[in-house]
Design a protein around this motif. Structure first.
Motif, PDB file in Angstrom:
ATOM      1  N   ALA A 420       0.817  -1.218   0.000  1.00  9.08           N
ATOM      2  CA  ALA A 420       0.000   0.000   0.000  1.00  9.08           C
ATOM      3  C   ALA A 420       0.851   1.268   0.000  1.00  9.08           C
ATOM      4  N   LYS A 421       2.100   1.157   0.436  1.00  7.96           N
ATOM      5  CA  LYS A 421       2.975   2.333   0.469  1.00  7.96           C
ATOM      6  C   LYS A 421       3.280   2.861  -0.932  1.00  7.96           C
ATOM      7  N   GLY A 422       3.202   1.994  -1.926  1.00  8.40           N
ATOM      8  CA  GLY A 422       3.434   2.421  -3.302  1.00  8.40           C
ATOM      9  C   GLY A 422       2.162   2.783  -4.042  1.00  8.40           C
ATOM     10  N   ALA A 423       1.081   2.925  -3.300  1.00  9.51           N
ATOM     11  CA  ALA A 423      -0.214   3.256  -3.907  1.00  9.51           C
ATOM     12  C   ALA A 423      -0.557   4.728  -3.693  1.00  9.51           C
ATOM     13  N   TYR A 424      -1.240   5.318  -4.661  1.00 12.80           N
ATOM     14  CA  TYR A 424      -1.705   6.710  -4.578  1.00 12.80           C
ATOM     15  C   TYR A 424      -0.535   7.653  -4.280  1.00 12.80           C
ATOM     16  N   ALA A 425       0.609   7.378  -4.912  1.00  6.38           N
ATOM     17  CA  ALA A 425       1.862   8.085  -4.605  1.00  6.38           C
ATOM     18  C   ALA A 425       1.993   9.334  -5.472  1.00  6.38           C
ATOM     19  N   ASN A 426       1.096  10.287  -5.272  1.00  8.26           N
ATOM     20  CA  ASN A 426       1.008  11.431  -6.170  1.00  8.26           C
ATOM     21  C   ASN A 426       2.265  12.294  -6.186  1.00  8.26           C
ATOM     22  N   GLN A 427       2.826  12.576  -5.024  1.00 10.10           N
ATOM     23  CA  GLN A 427       4.031  13.421  -4.976  1.00 10.10           C
ATOM     24  C   GLN A 427       5.208  12.698  -5.617  1.00 10.10           C
ATOM     25  N   GLN A 428       5.326  11.422  -5.362  1.00  5.23           N
ATOM     26  CA  GLN A 428       6.417  10.652  -5.947  1.00  5.23           C
ATOM     27  C   GLN A 428       6.277  10.586  -7.474  1.00  5.23           C
ATOM     28  N   LEU A 429       5.059  10.472  -7.953  1.00  2.24           N
ATOM     29  CA  LEU A 429       4.819  10.448  -9.394  1.00  2.24           C
ATOM     30  C   LEU A 429       5.092  11.815 -10.020  1.00  2.24           C
ATOM     31  N   LEU A 430       4.728  12.877  -9.311  1.00  2.00           N
ATOM     32  CA  LEU A 430       4.977  14.223  -9.822  1.00  2.00           C
ATOM     33  C   LEU A 430       6.464  14.458 -10.080  1.00  2.00           C
ATOM     34  N   GLN A 431       7.291  13.923  -9.223  1.00  2.00           N
ATOM     35  CA  GLN A 431       8.734  14.156  -9.337  1.00  2.00           C
ATOM     36  C   GLN A 431       9.341  13.524 -10.591  1.00  2.00           C
TER      37      GLN A 431
END
Length: 544
Positions: A420-431
């Motif tokens: 679940a830690k790799g889910a909905y990772a919006n800030q990480q995806l933005l980078q």
């Protein structure tokens, strides 16, 4: 002497009026967020022939321009019109004509709502959408038995909120020729003791939907115009409609030409041979209000119905891992053809296995850095080692922040704590690329972009749960969220030079709000109301 002074004053007035530049509309006394590169805030802007011609202070704009109409914003916030980077505009309009099952707390309540709906819709198919078994105390999929009792002579299909599962009664199954459970690619006809229960997953839903009579032209127009009215009221001025058929394009063009349909639309055609043939032959369609240059492909299903394709089995159902909706060979073949014809590919991928499969195909076909702006829609669960595959080929993760706050109650059950830690990772995806388009996925979620802003920045539900926010290391700043709903969403559509910010030469698409979400407290954001919505400088909505 006084006569000379009066005359001179009058002449000066006439001269200044003649020298003033003409505008159609001036907005002044505003806190106007340009969302330009510097994120400047100004007081006023002048608009002519649907485009912004100047921005500045009240004094500058009102001195330099005279306008047919002036609007005193009374110190309110003015933003660029919201752009929903992932939604289902036509599907939402369809849902307005069917039984609304959103917010139901049990299967019994679903059936009760359907009974009431049937009283005012006595003929033909009974269609509904919006139920979610995760919201019920008994979190299990229902079967068709109650529907068979209530409606033995009418076909019924009730689609889950995410559109990836449905319950059909026996009449509907019979119409679709479904007598027994059988295996099909990318879907499941759920059975018990060898007999269909009525529960259909992903591609199995289409077996029944194909039997529903097509909407007439008049019905289709109503669907589009009803959706437009609701969307204007929440400040939307451009919507990405993900996965429509080519035969809708002509009707939309007709309605836009007649000025009835004023919403700007970015259409993604569905993954069907007829749609590829249509657009490859015609070429990209681009007007001021319509853009058709992309295709929507489905890699997998949804997490809520356990159709999302995972690398390891579901934590709460170890015998299931979900599935791809087509073969990897199909996805790669489609990608090659889309690249050959220089169109955009946008692929729904929720599970970590689906994301990995599509990311690898994209990287292979795109061959490194590029400006094709191919998109992964949702990018919901990504394995830690796969994040950099976005940046390596400039692949755009197109995300919907409210999915995180809707799913957070049960996502851990589906995925397990670590995954679940790799889910909905919006800030990480933005980078990965330095920018991130945001959407709602309505009607899966509410159409209101205010909820998107809140979920992106606060990551709580309306009841302030969880108190510390959900996985706050992946929250967005307020500036990032507003950009994601405006200029970055425009960029995802290749439209950043004409919309998405309030700058000279761009379309005058903007909204006036009753409060400034950029400055109010987190607890006040959801109270924000849209006062007015403008497209091309024309007011298309005003709060009564």
């Amino acid at each position: 002497m006084n006569k000379y002074l009066v005359g001179l004053t009058f002449c000066i007035f006439l001269l200044s009026s003649c020298l003033s530049k003409k505008a159609d509309l001036i907005i002044y006394n505003a806190r106007l967020y340009t969302v330009n590169e510097k994120f400047d805030i100004v007081q006023a802007m002048a608009i002519k022939e649907g485009k912004i011609i100047a921005l500045g202070t009240d004094q500058q704009i009102r001195k330099e321009f005279t306008a047919t109409q002036e609007v005193d914003a009374q110190g309110k916030a003015v933003y660029p019109g919201f752009i929903d980077a992932h939604a289902h505009f036509y599907g939402y309009g369809e849902s307005l004509q069917t039984a609304d099952l959103n917010g139901t707390n049990s299967w019994e309540e679903v059936c009760q709502r359907l009974r009431e709906f049937a009283k005012t819709h006595p003929n033909g198919w009974l269609i509904g959408r919006g139920w979610d078994q995760n919201d019920w105390s008994k979190k299990e999929f229902p079967d068709k038995s109650e529907l068979d009792k209530l409606f033995p002579n009418r076909p019924v299909i009730l689609t889950r909120i995410d559109g990836h599962a449905a319950i059909a009664n026996q009449q509907a199954l019979t119409a679709a020729g479904i007598k027994d459970s059988y295996t099909l690619t990318g879907g499941e006809i759920v059975a018990k003791n060898g007999k269909p229960t009525g529960l259909l997953i992903d591609n199995a839903v289409d077996l029944v939907n194909r039997k529903i009579p097509a909407a007439t032209t008049a019905q289709t127009e109503k669907i589009l115009l009803d959706a437009q009215e609701k969307c204007f009221a929440v400040g939307l001025t451009t919507i990405d409609d993900c996965g429509v058929d080519a035969d809708l394009v002509g009707l939309i063009e007709k309605l836009q030409d007649s000025k009835a349909l004023k919403m700007r639309l970015y259409l993604m055609l569905a993954d069907k041979e007829a749609n590829y043939d249509y657009l490859f032959k015609r070429g990209a369609v681009k007007t001021e209000r319509l853009n058709v240059r992309s295709f929507k492909v489905f890699a997998d299903g949804a997490l809520g119905s356990r159709g999302a394709c995972l690398l390891r089995p579901y934590h709460d159902m170890p015998n299931k891992s979900g599935f791809l909706l087509s073969s990897p060979q199909h996805f790669e073949a489609v990608a090659i053809q889309i690249a050959k014809h220089d169109f955009q590919m946008c692929t729904h991928a929720i599970g970590d296995s689906a994301n990995r499969s599509i990311l690898k195909i994209y990287n292979k076909v795109l061959g490194g850095k590029n400006d094709k702006r191919w998109r992964i829609e949702h990018a919901q669960v990504v394995a830690p080692e796969d994040f950099d595959l976005f940046g390596k080929a400039n692949i755009i993760p197109s995300v919907q922040p409210t999915h995180a706050t809707s799913d957070m109650y049960w996502a851990g059950d589906r995925l397990g704590k670590d995954r679940a830690k790799g889910a909905y990772a919006n800030q990480q995806l933005l980078q990965q690329n330095g920018w991130l388009p945001l959407g709602t996925d309505f009607p899966v979620e509410d159409i209101n972009p205010i909820f998107t802003f809140y979920a992106a920045t606060v990551r709580k539900d309306a009841k302030n749960y969880p108190v510390a926010g959900y996985q706050m290391d992946n929250a967005l700043s307020k500036e990032q969220a507003l950009k994601g709903m405006t200029i970055w969403a425009a960029k995802a559509n290749f439209e950043e030079k004409e919309k998405g910010s309030l700058e000279k030469g761009k379309f005058a698409d903007f909204i006036i709000l009753d409060q400034d979400m950029m400055t109010v407290s987190a607890s006040s954001i959801l109270n924000t109301q849209i006062l007015k919505t403008y497209i091309n400088g024309e007011k298309v909505y005003e709060k009564k």
